[in-house]
Design a protein around this motif. Sequence first.
Motif, short mmCIF file in Angstrom:
data_model
loop_
_atom_site.label_atom_id
_atom_site.label_comp_id
_atom_site.label_asym_id
_atom_site.label_seq_id
_atom_site.Cartn_x
_atom_site.Cartn_y
_atom_site.Cartn_z
N THR A 141 0.84 -1.21 0.00
CA THR A 141 0.00 0.00 0.00
C THR A 141 0.88 1.25 0.00
OG1 THR A 141 -1.89 -1.06 1.09
CG2 THR A 141 -1.70 1.33 1.30
N GLU A 154 -4.86 7.85 -4.19
CA GLU A 154 -6.20 7.29 -4.39
C GLU A 154 -6.12 5.80 -4.70
OE1 GLU A 154 -10.00 7.65 -7.47
OE2 GLU A 154 -8.42 9.18 -7.50
N TRP A 157 -5.27 3.81 -1.51
CA TRP A 157 -6.43 3.63 -0.64
C TRP A 157 -7.40 2.60 -1.22
CZ3 TRP A 157 -7.01 4.52 4.21
CH2 TRP A 157 -6.32 5.56 4.83
N LYS A 158 -7.65 2.69 -2.50
CA LYS A 158 -8.55 1.74 -3.16
C LYS A 158 -8.01 0.32 -3.02
CE LYS A 158 -10.96 1.02 -7.57
NZ LYS A 158 -11.14 1.54 -8.95
N ILE A 161 -8.36 -0.88 0.69
CA ILE A 161 -9.74 -1.13 1.13
C ILE A 161 -10.30 -2.38 0.47
CG2 ILE A 161 -12.09 -0.23 1.02
CD1 ILE A 161 -10.84 2.58 1.35
#
Length: 487
Positions: A141, A154, A157-158, A161
């Motif tokens: 990550t 972005e 984070w995607k 998650i």
Amino acid sequence: MALILFGVVVGLPLLAIASATLHAPHRLTWIGTLVVDASILVAGALVLLVHPGTVLMANNFRLDPLAGILLLVIGSVAILSGASSRTYLSHQLLDDPVADHKWRLYWGLFNLFTLTMVLAVVSNNLGITWIAIEATTVSTTFLVGFKRTPKSLEAAWKYAIICSFGLSVALLGVVVIYFGATKAGIPGSQALLINVLLQHAKELNPSILRIGIGLCIVGFGAKAGLVPFHTWLPDAHSQAPAPISAMMSGVLLSVAASVVLRVTELSSAILGPSYARLLLLIIGILTMGVAALLIFGQQELKRMLAQSSMEQMGLIAIAIAINTELAIAALLLHIFVHGIAKSSAFIAAGQMEEVTSKHRIADIAGMLRTHPHLARGFLLALIALLAVPPFGLFWSEAGIITATVRAGYLLPAILVVLLLLIASIGLVRAGLALTLSDPLPTKLTTLRTRSLHPVVIATSIAAVVGLVGTPTTHIIVQAASSILQKV
């Protein structure tokens, strides 16, 4: 000797992490990382040739042919990615006031990434496997978001998650398997050991294990980029530094797929082959279909390569579903050759983006005129990915398709061929546009020829593996037979 090999593949990455964080000289950190990766590669070869099937440390770890193949891939791809990372960081961190901090962060996370993948492939405990796969998410990550641009953050984070959600599904599956094992009288300390579960397969409640195994296949499949948790893959691989994209596409996806294979062998022993086979055939064909359509219309270079990895993971899922000796042998060959071919393609793609400062295929066009050495290197990697003889992917894809037909699944085999053809057309169109089209007027930077060496070496290996018949075939078939008997 098996314990020594285990110490090498786990202990040396820890030393490399310490070297990166304790302010060792940059050159020493880089060279140390390459030595660690080479040691993992050698250990994988020794596992295949000398110590197949050894169980270690209270049955929690084992060195078997599947682990050996994956260690080979991890070591090979990590060497290629590590070698190209130095050039990438030299360009990326030029005039950066915190360059030293970012250098150490990069190499610390790089070696942590390698360590967690090693732990995942040598684990004999589903709980440890889950922890290791989740740890790969943590390390990568930060690497996906290494550039600190809005798009990369972005994507990070995607990635975090969606993968964490998918792995939470896998964790639920592991808990259900633990419950089913303890209910059958297996001691709690052994309830997640794969070899113990296989030994007590007939005593386990199929109704309970069906739920747990299904959740594990879908959950761990998220990390392999399989439908339905596939949407993170193009974003993360396109925004990560090119050497990290090479690691993620070239080996991380295969590591996750190997966990799915382990779970599938459990399913075959406990529930029979039909349950996991149907589930994985559906997932594999859907993944290939989605990827082929996305590739055909893709405008960004690294996203296209990421979607190509999705397609290849769908094919691997189908090979796992068929689960015959031919299918598993072809799968092992596919994992190795795809790993080095895809990593070389990502390295070349990253260098194309570096010299043009562009990401869209149309904006990078004409590389054969502006940077002929780079264009030839990328074309060589692309030809390997297109499964053109004598590259190894030709033989692995032919083997998977043949195994599917022999198992009586003619319609899935036809769909696989059609989807491979659609994806190949998209890749060829992009390759021609990148190399043969007229270049757009843009500011170009210079590229050192030696930075292309990893690409040339990797694609040469992919060709040699396809050309060297008998020794390669013997090792892979022997490994496949051992996996089907003992996994």
